[in-house]
Design a protein around this motif. Structure first.
Motif, PDB file in Angstrom:
ATOM      1  N   ALA A 146       0.997  -1.175  -0.161  1.00 19.64           N
ATOM      2  CA  ALA A 146       0.144   0.019   0.007  1.00 19.64           C
ATOM      3  C   ALA A 146       0.981   1.349   0.032  1.00 19.64           C
ATOM      4  O   ALA A 146       0.632   2.295  -0.864  1.00 19.64           O
ATOM      5  N   ARG A 147       1.926   1.370   0.755  1.00 16.41           N
ATOM      6  CA  ARG A 147       2.864   2.381   1.041  1.00 16.41           C
ATOM      7  C   ARG A 147       3.563   2.845  -0.445  1.00 16.41           C
ATOM      8  O   ARG A 147       3.814   3.655  -0.815  1.00 16.41           O
ATOM      9  N   MET A 148       4.029   1.597  -1.202  1.00 13.02           N
ATOM     10  CA  MET A 148       4.701   1.816  -2.161  1.00 13.02           C
ATOM     11  C   MET A 148       3.888   2.134  -3.514  1.00 13.02           C
ATOM     12  O   MET A 148       4.342   3.109  -4.435  1.00 13.02           O
ATOM     13  N   LEU A 149       3.016   1.820  -3.468  1.00 15.24           N
ATOM     14  CA  LEU A 149       1.699   2.064  -4.491  1.00 15.24           C
ATOM     15  C   LEU A 149       1.375   3.471  -4.500  1.00 15.24           C
ATOM     16  O   LEU A 149       1.403   4.204  -5.272  1.00 15.24           O
ATOM     17  N   ALA A 150       1.132   3.892  -3.165  1.00 13.57           N
ATOM     18  CA  ALA A 150       0.707   5.138  -2.938  1.00 13.57           C
ATOM     19  C   ALA A 150       1.751   6.217  -3.042  1.00 13.57           C
ATOM     20  O   ALA A 150       1.507   7.339  -3.725  1.00 13.57           O
ATOM     21  N   ASP A 151       2.945   5.913  -3.023  1.00 15.68           N
ATOM     22  CA  ASP A 151       4.065   6.918  -3.217  1.00 15.68           C
ATOM     23  C   ASP A 151       4.805   6.703  -4.665  1.00 15.68           C
ATOM     24  O   ASP A 151       5.859   7.152  -5.126  1.00 15.68           O
ATOM     25  N   LEU A 152       3.943   5.884  -5.554  1.00 13.21           N
ATOM     26  CA  LEU A 152       4.448   5.662  -7.031  1.00 13.21           C
ATOM     27  C   LEU A 152       6.045   4.956  -7.029  1.00 13.21           C
ATOM     28  O   LEU A 152       6.507   5.715  -7.899  1.00 13.21           O
TER      29      LEU A 152
ATOM     30  N   GLN B 270      -9.000  -1.651  -0.775  1.00  8.11           N
ATOM     31  CA  GLN B 270      -8.964  -1.215   0.191  1.00  8.11           C
ATOM     32  C   GLN B 270      -8.262   0.262   0.571  1.00  8.11           C
ATOM     33  O   GLN B 270      -8.910   1.171   1.249  1.00  8.11           O
ATOM     34  N   TYR B 271      -7.523   0.589  -0.308  1.00 14.85           N
ATOM     35  CA  TYR B 271      -6.775   1.911  -0.040  1.00 14.85           C
ATOM     36  C   TYR B 271      -6.984   2.927  -1.151  1.00 14.85           C
ATOM     37  O   TYR B 271      -6.620   4.165  -1.201  1.00 14.85           O
ATOM     38  N   GLY B 272      -7.883   2.582  -2.025  1.00 16.55           N
ATOM     39  CA  GLY B 272      -8.334   3.323  -3.122  1.00 16.55           C
ATOM     40  C   GLY B 272      -7.080   3.818  -4.121  1.00 16.55           C
ATOM     41  O   GLY B 272      -6.940   4.967  -4.224  1.00 16.55           O
ATOM     42  N   LEU B 273      -6.516   2.840  -4.336  1.00 15.09           N
ATOM     43  CA  LEU B 273      -5.188   3.109  -5.290  1.00 15.09           C
ATOM     44  C   LEU B 273      -5.250   2.685  -6.607  1.00 15.09           C
ATOM     45  O   LEU B 273      -4.264   2.654  -7.385  1.00 15.09           O
ATOM     46  N   ASN B 274      -6.431   2.821  -7.249  1.00 16.20           N
ATOM     47  CA  ASN B 274      -6.534   2.443  -8.690  1.00 16.20           C
ATOM     48  C   ASN B 274      -5.777   3.318  -9.653  1.00 16.20           C
ATOM     49  O   ASN B 274      -5.338   2.956 -10.651  1.00 16.20           O
TER      50      ASN B 274
ATOM     51  N   GLN C 227      -3.090   4.904  -9.276  1.00 20.53           N
ATOM     52  CA  GLN C 227      -1.694   4.525  -9.200  1.00 20.53           C
ATOM     53  C   GLN C 227      -1.365   3.553  -9.999  1.00 20.53           C
ATOM     54  O   GLN C 227       0.014   3.480 -10.547  1.00 20.53           O
ATOM     55  N   LEU C 228      -2.074   2.559 -10.183  1.00 20.16           N
ATOM     56  CA  LEU C 228      -1.664   1.445 -11.183  1.00 20.16           C
ATOM     57  C   LEU C 228      -1.539   2.041 -12.533  1.00 20.16           C
ATOM     58  O   LEU C 228      -0.837   1.089 -13.258  1.00 20.16           O
ATOM     59  N   SER C 229      -2.191   2.915 -12.947  1.00 23.43           N
ATOM     60  CA  SER C 229      -2.145   3.336 -14.213  1.00 23.43           C
ATOM     61  C   SER C 229      -0.557   3.687 -14.600  1.00 23.43           C
ATOM     62  O   SER C 229      -0.114   3.878 -16.090  1.00 23.43           O
ATOM     63  N   ASN C 230       0.307   4.124 -13.593  1.00 31.87           N
ATOM     64  CA  ASN C 230       1.547   4.322 -14.042  1.00 31.87           C
ATOM     65  C   ASN C 230       2.522   3.223 -14.058  1.00 31.87           C
ATOM     66  O   ASN C 230       3.677   3.268 -14.374  1.00 31.87           O
ATOM     67  N   CYS C 231       2.106   1.831 -13.949  1.00 34.82           N
ATOM     68  CA  CYS C 231       2.861   0.717 -13.842  1.00 34.82           C
ATOM     69  C   CYS C 231       2.562  -0.151 -15.127  1.00 34.82           C
ATOM     70  O   CYS C 231       1.473  -0.229 -15.662  1.00 34.82           O
ATOM     71  N   LEU C 232       3.924  -0.581 -15.473  1.00 29.15           N
ATOM     72  CA  LEU C 232       3.821  -1.603 -16.654  1.00 29.15           C
ATOM     73  C   LEU C 232       3.506  -3.156 -15.771  1.00 29.15           C
ATOM     74  O   LEU C 232       3.973  -3.428 -14.620  1.00 29.15           O
ATOM     75  N   ILE C 233       2.847  -4.131 -16.466  1.00 28.55           N
ATOM     76  CA  ILE C 233       2.507  -5.306 -15.705  1.00 28.55           C
ATOM     77  C   ILE C 233       2.865  -6.688 -16.834  1.00 28.55           C
ATOM     78  O   ILE C 233       2.514  -6.611 -17.967  1.00 28.55           O
TER      79      ILE C 233
END
Length: 260
Positions: free
Chosen positions: A178-184, A206-210, A212-218
């Motif tokens: 949660a911390r690392m996703l929130a902080d990009l 749970q943390y409303g981080l959708n 932040q996912l848009s910045n990630c490659l998967i």
């Protein structure tokens, strides 16, 4: 010639536990990436129960036993006591090279390994080896798919499934993720099973981080994991035809080189 490092300074989520993360992290580092080890999945044996005990006592009545992962192998043999159980061991089928290696470490050798490490290929290649009414024991985790048991049963086998471990997301992983996703702080997310996807998305929800996912490659391993990601509406940038961590990293590297 200067070696190119396609993952240079990119942070890569390694979703495995301490005992399994080393080789994964080394692959990331080889291409210049920074591995961030956050186990998205952990396993614990179930409490020994009558169904499991009866299956072990009746082991010599089965024609085959199927192991679908190294975790299944290790957990099964933590319950298996040769002096207590006795009798003959069934013929063994496994899915995957790592599973075969875990089995051989226990002093056993598989008689069947499929050409591709997915349930669908396993069933197609394994079914011709089964006599009608063959008895098959399938140890599994609590979240495992039912495809193998269902399909082999439809083809005339008698399959007994027994849950031997449960899957969960460690609390410390939940907090760190949660911390690392929130902080990009994560550039590339990798997934090795559908459960790893579900566990990450539970944290995202749970943390409303959708966003932040848009910045990630998967990247992911296997068609079932890829389908799970797409069911959540996520893009998949790397999904190799060979279902190994090495090929997933190679596939992500190829994607990055193409984009650049």
């Amino acid at each position: 010639m200067t070696q190119t490092l396609p993952l240079l300074d990119k942070t890569v989520l390694v979703p495995r536990g301490e005992n399994q993360a080393k080789s994964f992290s080394q692959l990331v580092e080889r291409f210049g990436g920074i591995p961030i080890e956050i186990p998205l999945i952990a396993f614990r044996p179930i409490e020994k129960n009558q169904r499991l005990y009866n299956s072990l006592l009746a082991l010599d009545t089965y024609d085959w036993i199927i192991f679908t992962s190294n975790v299944t192998v290790e957990t099964f043999f933590s319950f298996f006591n040769k002096r207590e159980i006795g009798g003959a061991f069934p013929r063994i089928a496994v899915i995957g090279k790592k599973t075969a290696e875990a089995l051989e470490a226990m002093g056993f050798s598989p008689e069947f390994v499929p050409s591709a490490y997915v349930a669908e290929t396993f069933v197609e290649e394994f079914s011709p080896l089964l006599d009608r009414d063959a008895r098959v024991l399938l140890p599994k985790g609590n979240l495992a798919r039912e495809y193998i048991a269902r399909t082999l049963t439809e083809r005339g086998a008698r399959v007994d499934e027994v849950v031997i471990y449960e899957t969960y997301l460690p609390d410390e992983s939940r907090d760190k993720l949660a911390r690392m996703l929130a902080d990009l702080k994560l550039d590339i997310l990798t997934f090795t099973s559908p459960s790893t996807v579900d566990h990450l998305m539970a944290v995202v929800k749970q943390y409303g981080l959708n966003e932040q996912l848009s910045n990630c490659l998967i990247g992911c391993i296997g068609p079932v994991t890829e389908k799970k990601l797409r069911d959540y509406g996520l893009p998949v940038h790397a999904s190799p035809k060979e279902f190994t961590v090495k090929e997933m990293i190679n596939s992500m590297v190829a994607y990055l080189e193409t984009e650049e």
